[in-house]
Each structure stands twice: as structure tokens, then as C-alpha cells.
Design a protein around this motif. Structure first.
Motif, short mmCIF file in Angstrom:
data_model
loop_
_atom_site.label_atom_id
_atom_site.label_comp_id
_atom_site.label_asym_id
_atom_site.label_seq_id
_atom_site.Cartn_x
_atom_site.Cartn_y
_atom_site.Cartn_z
N THR A 185 4.23 11.69 -3.91
CA THR A 185 4.72 12.20 -5.20
C THR A 185 3.33 12.42 -5.81
O THR A 185 3.24 13.47 -6.83
CB THR A 185 4.96 10.84 -5.99
N LEU A 186 1.94 11.83 -5.46
CA LEU A 186 0.88 12.16 -6.17
C LEU A 186 0.05 13.34 -5.80
O LEU A 186 -1.13 13.60 -6.53
CB LEU A 186 -0.15 10.87 -5.96
N THR B 78 7.97 6.27 -6.65
CA THR B 78 6.77 6.88 -6.58
C THR B 78 6.36 6.53 -5.07
O THR B 78 6.24 5.34 -4.66
CB THR B 78 5.74 6.19 -7.61
N THR B 79 5.97 7.51 -4.66
CA THR B 79 5.11 7.31 -2.98
C THR B 79 4.03 8.14 -3.25
O THR B 79 3.53 8.82 -4.04
CB THR B 79 5.95 7.75 -1.99
N TRP B 80 3.03 8.02 -2.11
CA TRP B 80 1.84 8.84 -2.12
C TRP B 80 2.12 10.26 -2.06
O TRP B 80 1.53 11.08 -2.84
CB TRP B 80 0.97 8.33 -0.54
N TRP C 52 0.82 -1.26 0.04
CA TRP C 52 -0.07 -0.03 -0.19
C TRP C 52 0.92 1.06 -0.16
O TRP C 52 0.26 2.24 -0.38
CB TRP C 52 -0.99 0.09 1.07
N GLN C 53 2.10 1.30 0.36
CA GLN C 53 2.88 2.48 0.18
C GLN C 53 3.70 2.53 -0.73
O GLN C 53 4.41 3.59 -1.18
CB GLN C 53 3.58 2.47 1.92
N PRO D 153 0.77 3.18 -4.81
CA PRO D 153 0.86 4.53 -5.45
C PRO D 153 1.71 4.50 -6.91
O PRO D 153 1.48 5.20 -7.82
CB PRO D 153 1.89 5.46 -4.58
N ARG D 154 2.71 3.43 -7.00
CA ARG D 154 3.26 3.32 -8.27
C ARG D 154 2.16 2.91 -9.29
O ARG D 154 2.28 3.49 -10.41
CB ARG D 154 4.50 2.23 -8.07
#
Length: 316
Positions: free
Chosen positions: A171-172, A167-169, A36-37, A41-42
Motif C-alpha cells: 500500500t505504501l 494497510t500493508t507494505w 511488522w507486516q 505499515p499501518r
């Protein structure tokens, strides 16, 4: 489309499960963190990147009435990547990074191409001019890469090829802001795109100025590209592959809205599947996502072209 939906579900599940280690049902705290981490996000960034690049390609191709009018060949993706890469290479910090430099670079690159192609009518001329602008943007990116030290060069080269690594949260966050602006903009510009598809004379007769309309479409396409090129790099040829495949799957039955939806869906599926292969095929080596999407687009394009030619020969 039902079979493609089933394929998409399978690809999403595999993207969350496969890797080192393989996790089908997260049971431990470490597995939850991994899925989930890191993977989730990726996966989401890959889907958003494919959807945005696909729709950007559709808008450009339709408004310019040229199937070769894709972000990679109009200076849009190259301009965005060059701007972000230059900021990273020289340590320039900007508000809203990396969305702001990506948007500025996309608008500049696409704007230069539009100015240069004024008066050019053939698809070949537009393609050559756009390719020249894209090459200039790539030269800027390579110069910026050469100006950095060896540690940063590897990061910039991977970025130039398109990558979802890291990519992580958080990043979004900027991506969500960009989408909040881009989605309504696409809805607003669709009526102009429909008129431009009919030709300049029809657009004039409907009270639309083609030149201004194309600038508006370019701005929206640039925003879509900037949303994802900032964090993911220029993932190649999604803007060509997704609209073409969507057109074939919905031929004769698609409205503008359904065409956009189909293109976004197929673009997202392409990038997510390519990232799955990039992560797992040669583990621990990670392949560039942009290289895989470019290979897929070329392979499918040659296959479609070969089938078309064989059909014509058979008809004769």
C-alpha cells in the motif's frame, strides 16, 4: 516539544504493541508477522497521512491568509475522495491508482473553489464557497456509493470517513512515489508562501504574481492531499488542527521551515494516536479515524476558544 516527543514515542510503541493479541516483544513468527507486516505499515501510513494533511492545511491557510482554508473546506480533500470513490464504484482502472485519480480530483476540486472565490475577500465568503464545492464533491461520492452493491458500499462508506484498515507494505508504494514528488515541491513553494503571507501588495512589490503563486501552492497542497487520501480516505480536520497547534507551540520563534516541520510532526502524532484509539477502544469494532480526528479538532478548538474568552474577561 520535548514532552511531545516523549508522547510520540509512547504512542508509537503502543500502536505496535496493542491489539489482539498484545505483543510487547515479538518472539514467535506469528507475532513478527503481526507487528511488522500489519501494524508497522499501518502506523507509517497514519504518520504520513497526518504529516501531509497538516502541511497541506498550513500551505493553504498561509497563502490564502485564512485560518479556515483547510483541505476539507476548499474542495481539495472532497475532490480527491470523490474521484477515488467513483473509480472504485465503477471499476475504473487507472495507471498509478489510487494516487492518480486522487491527484486529479484534488486539483479539480481546489481549482473550482479558487475560480469561484475570485473577487471574494471576506473569510466568510471563501468559507461558504469552499463548503459548497466540498458538498458537491461529497454528493458525487455518495452517488457513487449508492451505485455499488451492498458489499462494496460498506468499504466505500468506511473510506469516506477515513480509515487505515487493510494497510500493508505494498500500500505504501504509491505513497512513497507521491512523497518523492511532494517533499521537493513543498521546499520549492515555501518562498512564495512566505511572500503571500505578507499580502498581495508586498508580493507584487517583490516581483511575485499572487494569482499564479496561489495556483502553485494549491497544486502542491493537492499533491500532499492526494498522496494520502488515495489509500486512507479523507481523514478530517488534521489540516486545521495541526497548523493551529504548531503555531501556538512555536509562536514568535518559528521560521517557515520549522513551522512546516512542527505541523508535520503534530499532524502525524494526531492521526497515529487517533488510529490507536480507533483500533482498540471498542474492539472488535473499529471506529473511523477521520471521525476521531474531527472530534479532537473540534474539542481542542472549543477549549482554546474558551480559554481565550476567559482570559479576555479576566483582563477586563
Amino acid at each position: 516539544m520535548r514532552s511531545l516527543t516523549a508522547v510520540a514515542v509512547v504512542v508509537v510503541l503502543l500502536s505496535l504493541a496493542l491489539g489482539q493479541p498484545v505483543v510487547w516483544f515479538p518472539a514467535t513468527e506469528l507475532e513478527h508477522v503481526l507487528v511488522w507486516q500489519l501494524r508497522a505499515p499501518r502506523l507509517l501510513l497514519g504518520a504520513v497521512a497526518g504529516a501531509c494533511l497538516g502541511v497541506a492545511g498550513l500551505l493553504l491557510q498561509t497563502s490564502l491568509r485564512n485560518p479556515l482554508a483547510v483541505p476539507e473546506l476548499l474542495g481539495v480533500a472532497g475532490g480527491a475522495a470523490a474521484a477515488v470513490g467513483t473509480c472504485v464504484a465503477f471499476g475504473v482502472t487507472v495507471v498509478g491508482a489510487p494516487l492518480t485519480p486522487a491527484l486529479v480530483g484534488a486539483l479539480v476540486g481546489g481549482g473550482v473553489t479558487l475560480l469561484a472565490v475570485r473577487g471574494a475577500t471576506s473569510p466568510a465568503a471563501v468559507l461558504l464557497i469552499g463548503a459548497a464545492v466540498s458538498s458537491a464533491c461529497q454528493a458525487v461520492m455518495l452517488a457513487a456509493t449508492a451505485a455499488t452493491d451492498s458489499r462494496e458500499q460498506g468499504v466505500l462508506v468506511r473510506y469516506l470517513l477515513g480509515s487505515l484498515t487493510g494497510t500493508t507494505w505494498p500500500t505504501l508504494g504509491p505513497v512513497a512515489v507521491g512523497l518523492a514528488l511532494a517533499v521537493p515541491a513543498v521546499v520549492l513553494v515555501l518562498p512564495r508562501v512566505r511572500l503571500l503571507r505578507l499580502g498581495d501588495e508586498e508580493a507584487w512589490s517583490a516581483g511575485l504574481r499572487p494569482g499564479r503563486a496561489r495556483v502553485a501552492v494549491l497544486a502542491v497542497a493537492s499533491l500532499l492531499v492526494a498522496v494520502v487520501v488515495g489509500p486512507a480516505g479523507p481523514v478530517a480536520w488534521v489540516g486545521f488542527f495541526a497548523p493551529r497547534l504548531a503555531e501556538r507551540l512555536t509562536a514568535g520563534s518559528a521560521t517557515a521551515a520549522t513551522g512546516v516541520a512542527a505541523t508535520a510532526f503534530l499532524g502525524a502524532l494526531l492521526v497515529v494516536a487517533a488510529d490507536l484509539v480507533a483500533r482498540t477502544a471498542l474492539y472488535p469494532v473499529e471506529l473511523p479515524v477521520g471521525g476521531l480526528t474531527a472530534f479532537a479538532a473540534v474539542a481542542v478548538g472549543l477549549l482554546v476558544r474558551g480559554r481565550t474568552r476567559s482570559g479576555r474577561v479576566g483582563a477586563r
